[in-house]
Design a protein around this motif. Structure first.
Motif, short mmCIF file in Angstrom:
data_model
loop_
_atom_site.label_atom_id
_atom_site.label_comp_id
_atom_site.label_asym_id
_atom_site.label_seq_id
_atom_site.Cartn_x
_atom_site.Cartn_y
_atom_site.Cartn_z
N TRP A 192 9.94 32.15 45.76
CA TRP A 192 10.40 33.31 45.00
C TRP A 192 10.87 34.37 45.99
CZ3 TRP A 192 10.02 33.56 39.57
CH2 TRP A 192 9.33 32.51 38.97
N GLY A 193 11.90 35.14 45.60
CA GLY A 193 12.39 36.22 46.43
C GLY A 193 12.40 37.52 45.64
N VAL A 194 11.70 38.52 46.15
CA VAL A 194 11.56 39.79 45.44
C VAL A 194 12.21 40.90 46.26
CG1 VAL A 194 9.97 41.46 44.43
CG2 VAL A 194 9.41 39.01 44.42
N TYR A 195 13.21 41.52 45.69
CA TYR A 195 13.96 42.58 46.37
C TYR A 195 13.38 43.94 45.98
CZ TYR A 195 17.93 45.59 47.61
OH TYR A 195 18.74 46.58 48.13
N VAL A 196 12.99 44.72 46.99
CA VAL A 196 12.48 46.07 46.78
C VAL A 196 13.37 47.01 47.59
CG1 VAL A 196 10.47 47.60 46.88
CG2 VAL A 196 10.15 45.14 46.55
N PRO A 197 14.37 47.63 46.97
CA PRO A 197 15.31 48.46 47.73
C PRO A 197 14.64 49.65 48.37
CG PRO A 197 15.61 48.76 45.37
CD PRO A 197 14.67 47.61 45.52
N HIS A 198 15.11 49.99 49.57
CA HIS A 198 14.54 51.10 50.32
C HIS A 198 15.34 52.37 50.16
CE1 HIS A 198 14.28 53.57 54.05
NE2 HIS A 198 13.00 53.44 53.82
N GLY A 199 16.65 52.25 50.02
CA GLY A 199 17.52 53.43 49.92
C GLY A 199 18.44 53.56 51.11
N LEU A 200 17.92 53.26 52.30
CA LEU A 200 18.75 53.21 53.50
C LEU A 200 18.89 51.75 53.90
CD1 LEU A 200 17.20 56.11 55.66
CD2 LEU A 200 19.30 56.18 54.28
N GLU A 201 20.12 51.28 53.94
CA GLU A 201 20.35 49.85 54.20
C GLU A 201 21.29 49.68 55.38
OE1 GLU A 201 21.34 45.84 51.60
OE2 GLU A 201 22.17 47.75 50.96
N TRP A 202 20.86 48.93 56.37
CA TRP A 202 21.69 48.60 57.52
C TRP A 202 22.83 47.71 57.07
CZ3 TRP A 202 20.11 44.81 61.95
CH2 TRP A 202 20.95 45.00 63.06
#
Length: 233
Positions: A192-202
């Motif tokens: 399973w892959g769970v994406y938790v966005p941070h807000g700042l993305e390289w």
């Protein structure tokens, strides 16, 4: 009854604690130091290109970032960059390696919430010494059953880690803020892959979400992770 999940993998930087904002602050300083030689947008583009070229040489982390800044400074000044600028860039990198660790909201509760019922593994990229320092300062180290600091996150790497620490990728979950490194390759490995966005993305870590996959999930933050794990189990 056979459980759906036995192993939970967590990314570290910008999933459990802040990281990218320190790179952004240093990059701003970089553009200020070279303002007489190029516009900020141009410097940012040149630096990103250098980082992409150099990942294969230096890997991920502060040291490679500093070397890429120095390389870009030499290029945009046509070998005329003052030694004082290079010194400031090196000092900026040293400051980055000493920044205190600040946990993201719900980070501790999220790890603690699954640590009693699942194997919990930290899976992170970056410089070995720096990642070890951050983990030690985070206060989360004792919660993990295993720690893997790797040079790349690929399907094969996830497959190997989840076999080593658990019952294989099919009964594993990977949680992180990078679609490219944390989510897509973990799903390709069978987990399973769970994406938790941070807000700042390289920029280098951007990728399209695998919305076609039945094993893809997205959470606004780590606060609802325990509920997700229970639903899947």
């Amino acid at each position: 009854m056979k459980r759906s999940l036995t192993t939970i993998g967590f990314d570290a930087d910008d999933t459990l604690w802040h990281n990218e904002r320190f790179f952004r602050l240093t990059q701003t300083r970089f553009t200020e130091l070279l303002a007489d030689h190029a516009a900020p947008d141009h410097l940012t583009e040149r630096l990103l290109a250098a980082e992409k070229r150099n990942i294969g040489h230096y890997g991920f982390g502060v040291k490679g970032f500093v070397l890429s800044m120095i390389e870009t400074a030499i290029e945009v000044t046509e070998d005329q960059v003052p030694a004082s600028v290079i010194r400031e860039l090196i000092e900026s990198g040293q400051e980055m390696l000493a920044y205190p660790i600040e946990l993201l909201p719900h980070a501790r509760e999220a790890v603690e919430g699954v640590a009693n019922t699942h194997r919990v593994i930290l899976i992170t990229k970056g410089d070995l010494l720096d990642q070890e320092r951050k983990l030690a300062q985070s206060g989360l180290g004792d919660l993990f059953d295993g720690v893997e600091i790797v040079s790349q996150k690929t399907p094969d790497v996830y497959d190997t880690i989840f076999r080593r620490h658990g019952t294989g990728a099919e009964q594993a979950m990977m949680i992180g803020n990078s679609m490219k490194s944390d989510v897509r390759p973990a799903i390709e490995a069978g987990s399973w892959g769970v994406y938790v966005p941070h807000g700042l993305e390289w920029e280098i870590e951007k990728a399209a979400p695998p919305r076609h996959s039945a094993r893809y999930r997205e959470l606004p933050d780590l606060g609802s992770l325990a509920d997700l794990v229970r639903d899947i189990d």
